[in-house]
Write a protein that holds these residues in place. Structure first.
Motif, PDB file in Angstrom:
ATOM      1  N   ARG A 111      19.245  -2.017  44.401  1.00 27.13           N
ATOM      2  CA  ARG A 111      20.694  -2.149  44.230  1.00 27.13           C
ATOM      3  C   ARG A 111      21.044  -2.467  42.782  1.00 27.13           C
ATOM      4  NH1 ARG A 111      24.397  -5.863  43.610  1.00 27.13           N
ATOM      5  NH2 ARG A 111      22.966  -7.614  43.795  1.00 27.13           N
ATOM      6  N   ARG A 112      20.267  -3.340  42.164  1.00 26.94           N
ATOM      7  CA  ARG A 112      20.562  -3.751  40.794  1.00 26.94           C
ATOM      8  C   ARG A 112      20.293  -2.640  39.783  1.00 26.94           C
ATOM      9  NH1 ARG A 112      18.878 -10.138  40.538  1.00 26.94           N
ATOM     10  NH2 ARG A 112      20.076 -10.740  42.390  1.00 26.94           N
ATOM     11  N   ILE A 113      19.292  -1.833  40.032  1.00 26.91           N
ATOM     12  CA  ILE A 113      19.033  -0.684  39.158  1.00 26.91           C
ATOM     13  C   ILE A 113      20.202   0.290  39.233  1.00 26.91           C
ATOM     14  CG2 ILE A 113      17.614   1.395  38.907  1.00 26.91           C
ATOM     15  CD1 ILE A 113      15.184  -0.379  39.602  1.00 26.91           C
ATOM     16  N   ARG A 114      20.621   0.604  40.446  1.00 27.90           N
ATOM     17  CA  ARG A 114      21.743   1.523  40.624  1.00 27.90           C
ATOM     18  C   ARG A 114      23.004   0.965  39.971  1.00 27.90           C
ATOM     19  NH1 ARG A 114      26.108   2.780  43.284  1.00 27.90           N
ATOM     20  NH2 ARG A 114      26.472   4.939  43.882  1.00 27.90           N
ATOM     21  N   GLU A 115      23.281  -0.306  40.196  1.00 34.72           N
ATOM     22  CA  GLU A 115      24.464  -0.947  39.636  1.00 34.72           C
ATOM     23  C   GLU A 115      24.453  -0.927  38.099  1.00 34.72           C
ATOM     24  OE1 GLU A 115      25.312  -5.502  39.541  1.00 34.72           O
ATOM     25  OE2 GLU A 115      26.016  -4.730  41.474  1.00 34.72           O
ATOM     26  N   ALA A 116      23.297  -1.161  37.501  1.00 40.37           N
ATOM     27  CA  ALA A 116      23.195  -1.169  36.037  1.00 40.37           C
ATOM     28  C   ALA A 116      23.403   0.223  35.461  1.00 40.37           C
ATOM     29  CB  ALA A 116      21.834  -1.713  35.617  1.00 40.37           C
ATOM     30  N   LEU A 117      22.832   1.235  36.087  1.00 41.66           N
ATOM     31  CA  LEU A 117      22.898   2.580  35.536  1.00 41.66           C
ATOM     32  C   LEU A 117      24.245   3.259  35.746  1.00 41.66           C
ATOM     33  CD1 LEU A 117      19.341   3.948  36.372  1.00 41.66           C
ATOM     34  CD2 LEU A 117      20.160   2.846  34.286  1.00 41.66           C
ATOM     35  N   ILE A 118      24.909   2.950  36.836  1.00 44.89           N
ATOM     36  CA  ILE A 118      26.204   3.574  37.131  1.00 44.89           C
ATOM     37  C   ILE A 118      27.273   3.151  36.116  1.00 44.89           C
ATOM     38  CG2 ILE A 118      28.094   3.483  38.845  1.00 44.89           C
ATOM     39  CD1 ILE A 118      25.958   5.528  39.502  1.00 44.89           C
TER      40      ILE A 118
END
Length: 134
Positions: free
Chosen positions: A86-93
């Motif tokens: 979730r945190r990877i997706r949140e950072a990249l978006i």
């Protein structure tokens, strides 16, 4: 009765221009910058930087830049695996050039969770991996 404005005087006489993504080329293993990168290579570098910087720790970066991983130390591996995705997706978006992040594959090895993912950018797809210690 609510007033209606038919024409507020604003016209749409502009077009949106996408700025080039040209940037300095980082060579992390030598701690150097040399040359330039653009488009897909610049995106790979941007993803690397976004996931390497801890969010809220450095005042030089916006609070929208970076990822939050340091509070995952000492947590159960199942929590780290799901939360890191979730945190990877949140950072990249946060980057306008990245449309979606998906295809997560999670593996664990010793005290590290390895997460492989695909980032869909305006330049093409990038498959990358991030290791998170727990």
């Amino acid at each position: 009765m609510i007033p209606r404005i038919e024409n507020d005087g604003l016209t749409l006489d502009f077009e949106e221009v996408i700025e080039p993504s040209k940037n300095y080329k980082l060579i992390p293993d030598k701690n150097r910058c040399f040359g330039f990168v653009d488009e897909i290579e610049a995106m790979k570098q941007a993803i690397f930087l976004m996931l390497s910087v801890e969010r809220y720790d450095h005042i030089i970066y916006s609070w929208n830049f970076g990822a939050e991983f340091k509070d995952l130390f000492g947590k159960p591996v199942s929590f780290v695996a799901s939360e890191a995705k979730r945190r990877i997706r949140e950072a990249l978006i946060q980057d306008d050039r990245i449309n979606e992040v998906d295809s997560f594959v999670v593996t664990t090895h010793k005290n590290k969770v390895h997460i492989q993912y695909t980032a869909h950018t305006i330049y093409g797809e990038i498959t990358a991996e991030k290791g998170v210690e727990y």
